[in-house]
Design an enzyme around this catalytic site. Structure first.
Site, mmCIF file in Angstrom:
data_model
loop_
_atom_site.group_PDB
_atom_site.id
_atom_site.type_symbol
_atom_site.label_atom_id
_atom_site.label_comp_id
_atom_site.label_asym_id
_atom_site.label_seq_id
_atom_site.Cartn_x
_atom_site.Cartn_y
_atom_site.Cartn_z
ATOM 1 N N GLN A 108 37.786 80.725 28.674
ATOM 2 C CA GLN A 108 39.220 80.224 28.310
ATOM 3 C C GLN A 108 39.622 79.495 26.978
ATOM 4 O O GLN A 108 38.967 78.261 27.192
ATOM 5 C CB GLN A 108 39.825 79.630 29.694
ATOM 6 C CG GLN A 108 41.499 79.675 29.461
ATOM 7 C CD GLN A 108 41.927 78.879 30.687
ATOM 8 O OE1 GLN A 108 41.597 77.629 30.907
ATOM 9 N NE2 GLN A 108 43.101 79.285 31.396
ATOM 10 N N ARG A 163 47.080 83.661 29.927
ATOM 11 C CA ARG A 163 47.698 83.208 31.093
ATOM 12 C C ARG A 163 48.924 82.309 30.691
ATOM 13 O O ARG A 163 48.999 81.764 29.904
ATOM 14 C CB ARG A 163 46.523 82.071 31.571
ATOM 15 C CG ARG A 163 46.810 81.542 33.023
ATOM 16 C CD ARG A 163 45.652 80.931 33.612
ATOM 17 N NE ARG A 163 45.451 80.985 34.888
ATOM 18 C CZ ARG A 163 45.091 80.264 35.789
ATOM 19 N NH1 ARG A 163 45.100 78.926 35.406
ATOM 20 N NH2 ARG A 163 45.112 80.324 37.150
ATOM 21 N N TYR A 184 50.458 73.424 27.981
ATOM 22 C CA TYR A 184 49.654 73.173 26.918
ATOM 23 C C TYR A 184 50.180 73.660 25.610
ATOM 24 O O TYR A 184 51.571 74.272 25.664
ATOM 25 C CB TYR A 184 48.214 73.559 27.026
ATOM 26 C CG TYR A 184 47.620 72.678 28.376
ATOM 27 C CD1 TYR A 184 47.389 71.390 28.144
ATOM 28 C CD2 TYR A 184 47.183 73.291 29.408
ATOM 29 C CE1 TYR A 184 47.124 70.487 29.393
ATOM 30 C CE2 TYR A 184 46.720 72.556 30.471
ATOM 31 C CZ TYR A 184 46.680 71.101 30.436
ATOM 32 O OH TYR A 184 46.441 70.501 31.629
ATOM 33 N N GLY A 241 40.578 79.344 42.862
ATOM 34 C CA GLY A 241 40.288 78.435 42.241
ATOM 35 C C GLY A 241 39.618 77.328 43.215
ATOM 36 O O GLY A 241 38.299 77.378 43.708
ATOM 37 N N ARG A 242 40.606 76.468 43.761
ATOM 38 C CA ARG A 242 40.066 75.658 44.779
ATOM 39 C C ARG A 242 39.291 76.246 45.943
ATOM 40 O O ARG A 242 38.232 75.694 46.399
ATOM 41 C CB ARG A 242 41.059 74.964 45.398
ATOM 42 C CG ARG A 242 41.841 73.826 44.252
ATOM 43 C CD ARG A 242 43.467 73.435 44.655
ATOM 44 N NE ARG A 242 44.275 74.522 44.911
ATOM 45 C CZ ARG A 242 45.502 74.112 45.221
ATOM 46 N NH1 ARG A 242 46.015 73.261 45.474
ATOM 47 N NH2 ARG A 242 46.151 75.363 45.223
HETATM 48 C C1 LIG Z 1 39.545 71.079 39.185
HETATM 49 C C2 LIG Z 1 40.719 72.040 38.653
HETATM 50 C C3 LIG Z 1 40.773 72.208 37.245
HETATM 51 C C4 LIG Z 1 41.629 73.198 36.775
HETATM 52 N N1 LIG Z 1 41.394 73.654 35.179
HETATM 53 C C5 LIG Z 1 42.077 74.423 34.797
HETATM 54 C C6 LIG Z 1 41.776 74.814 33.452
HETATM 55 O O1 LIG Z 1 41.066 74.501 32.941
HETATM 56 N N2 LIG Z 1 42.487 76.138 32.989
HETATM 57 C C7 LIG Z 1 43.511 76.668 33.671
HETATM 58 O O2 LIG Z 1 44.285 77.653 33.190
HETATM 59 N N3 LIG Z 1 44.000 76.277 35.068
HETATM 60 C C8 LIG Z 1 43.024 75.292 35.495
HETATM 61 N N4 LIG Z 1 43.396 74.870 36.905
HETATM 62 C C9 LIG Z 1 44.398 75.601 37.633
HETATM 63 C C10 LIG Z 1 43.482 76.905 38.562
HETATM 64 O O3 LIG Z 1 42.926 77.804 37.537
HETATM 65 C C11 LIG Z 1 44.932 77.547 39.553
HETATM 66 O O4 LIG Z 1 45.672 78.015 38.843
HETATM 67 C C12 LIG Z 1 45.342 76.365 40.655
HETATM 68 O O5 LIG Z 1 44.296 75.434 40.995
HETATM 69 C C13 LIG Z 1 45.712 77.342 41.874
HETATM 70 O O6 LIG Z 1 44.823 78.175 42.111
HETATM 71 P P1 LIG Z 1 43.762 77.705 43.462
HETATM 72 O O7 LIG Z 1 44.824 77.495 44.639
HETATM 73 O O8 LIG Z 1 43.221 79.212 43.641
HETATM 74 O O9 LIG Z 1 43.058 76.838 43.057
HETATM 75 C C14 LIG Z 1 42.523 73.777 37.466
HETATM 76 C C15 LIG Z 1 42.652 73.651 38.855
HETATM 77 C C16 LIG Z 1 41.680 72.799 39.281
HETATM 78 C C17 LIG Z 1 41.805 72.509 40.914
#
Ligand SMILES: Cc1cc2nc3c(=O)[nH]c(=O)nc-3n(C[C@H](O)[C@H](O)[C@H](O)COP(=O)(O)O)c2cc1C
Length: 378
Positions: free
Chosen positions: A105, A232, A180, A324-325
């Site tokens: 990314q 994205r 961003y 993600g989480r």
């Molecule tokens: C610890 C953490 C770090 C994240 N870092 C990024 C990132 O570097 N780039 C990005 O586009 N989204 C980032 N996100 C957002 C996740 O990609 C995702 O869109 C968001 O957590 C919701 O999805 P989930 O419920 O599956 O976690 C981050 C989320 C978490 C929890």
């Protein structure tokens, strides 16, 4: 044995360029704060990816800065110099070695960058407008980029793509979401320019589209085999003025004609409802899918913890679901679904299990100290 109800999640997916994923589950990009000060990937970070790359079809890495002026997080890794290619290669190999495709990314944080991480301590953006902070108050006032600097950052995205190719990644995802720099140029909140980069909705698209073009050009020049390019975006902003659903539809119209391999809709909740800019009360994702009209594969994401959550999301018409989480909490998510053990998928972090979960220290502490972010037992 009865047929696995969750088979659609386990089915392979073929992109238009012939690139095939072994299943329809993707690891969402997540910053882990564990890279070295010089922008190289650490052993701790490599282990974190290896722990999560066995089940999913594709891993999208944490964001990586393409320019020094775009470093958004402590412990973020870099793709801004050729010296970092061996480190990037180590990460690509770690992910691919477990059987997943590896997508880097690529990112510039713009006005969201903490001043202390920047060479001259001064965040930059489309315009000198501070971000509104979620808890109230404002962030630092950024310096508006000059035309020459903007052209330089566009070229940095192309160069980072070349490095990703040389390092053996299978693709890049352009980070146009989560407030961003790319989003800052598209947003009427952060872009008040009156030159070729702003002044109308169409001109606010100039920078994101130029980045897509630079990335695609780097792929055409350097990739010797199919290489994915995704984008994205976040559908809405809370600020006034700010990006509305109507403006997001315009962004989608522009992006879907650029030959991207996928669009990735950044949402905390997959089924979240629109705030403004549409009369249609249906979830954002459904309206976005209507607008994309099957022209480009769409990745959906957001709080899909159980196999049922993910299956229902996939049935909305997205091509792939990202976790993600859920993968922080349960690194064996896909394997458990494949083995019919979906009832055993953990939905909360057990604070006693850091070693088994292989979560780097800084991220682990952040998770335990940020209530309501990642679910923690007790
Ligand atoms: C610890 C953490 C770090 C994240 N870092 C990024 C990132 O570097 N780039 C990005 O586009 N989204 C980032 N996100 C957002 C996740 O990609 C995702 O869109 C968001 O957590 C919701 O999805 P989930 O419920 O599956 O976690 C981050 C989320 C978490 C929890």
């Amino acid at each position: 044995m009865s047929e696995n109800l969750y088979k659609p999640l386990l089915q392979s997916f073929e992109f238009n360029n012939g690139f095939t994923l072994k299943n329809s589950v993707v690891m969402a990009p997540m910053t882990n704060f564990a890279s070295h000060e010089d922008g190289t990937v650490s052993a701790e970070e490599e282990a974190y990816y290896i722990r999560r790359s066995q089940g999913v079809g594709m891993v999208i890495t944490a964001c990586v800065y393409v320019s020094k002026s775009g470093k958004g997080f402590p412990g973020e890794f870099g793709a801004d110099t050729d010296q970092l290619i061996p480190s990037l290669r180590k990460l690509a190999d770690a992910i691919k070695g477990q059987g997943a495709k590896a997508v880097l990314q690529i990112f510039h944080g713009g006005r969201q960058c903490p001043p202390e991480l920047l060479p001259d301590g001064q965040p930059v953006s489309a315009s000198a407008v501070a971000a509104e902070l979620p808890g109230g108050g404002n962030g630092p006032v950024p310096r508006a980029l000059t035309d020459e600097e903007i052209v330089g950052i566009i070229s940095d995205f192309g160069e980072a793509t070349r490095r990703a190719i040389e390092a053996g990644f299978d693709g890049v995802e352009i980070h146009g979401a989560n407030t961003y720099l790319l989003q800052q140029f598209f947003s009427p909140h952060s872009n008040t320019r009156e030159d070729r980069w702003g002044g109308s909705l169409e001109k606010r698209l100039t920078f994101p589209l130029a980045v897509v073009e630079a990335v695609k050009r780097a792929v055409a020049e350097h990739a010797k085999s199919p290489f994915l390019v995704g984008y994205r975006f976040s559908p809405e902003e809370p600020e006034t003025p700010g990006i509305t659903m109507a403006e997001t539809f315009t962004l989608i119209d522009a992006l879907k004609d650029t030959g991207l391999d996928y669009l990735h809709v950044s949402l905390q909740e997959f089924w979240s409802l629109p705030r403004r800019g549409t009369e249609d009360p249906r979830p954002r994702i459904e309206q976005i899918l209507d607008r994309v009209a099957g022209k480009v594969p769409v990745i959906g994401v957001g709080s899909l913890y159980s196999a049922d959550d993910a299956l229902k999301a996939l049935q909305s018409g997205v091509s792939l679901v990202a976790l993600g989480r859920p993968l922080l909490v349960e690194p064996d998510w896909v394997q458990k679904v494949a083995e019919g053990q979906q009832g055993d998928i953990a939905t909360e972090i057990n604070p006693a299990e850091q070693a088994d979960l292989v979560i780097p220290d800084y991220l682990w502490t952040a998770i335990l100290n940020t209530p309501g972010w990642v679910p923690v037992k007790g």
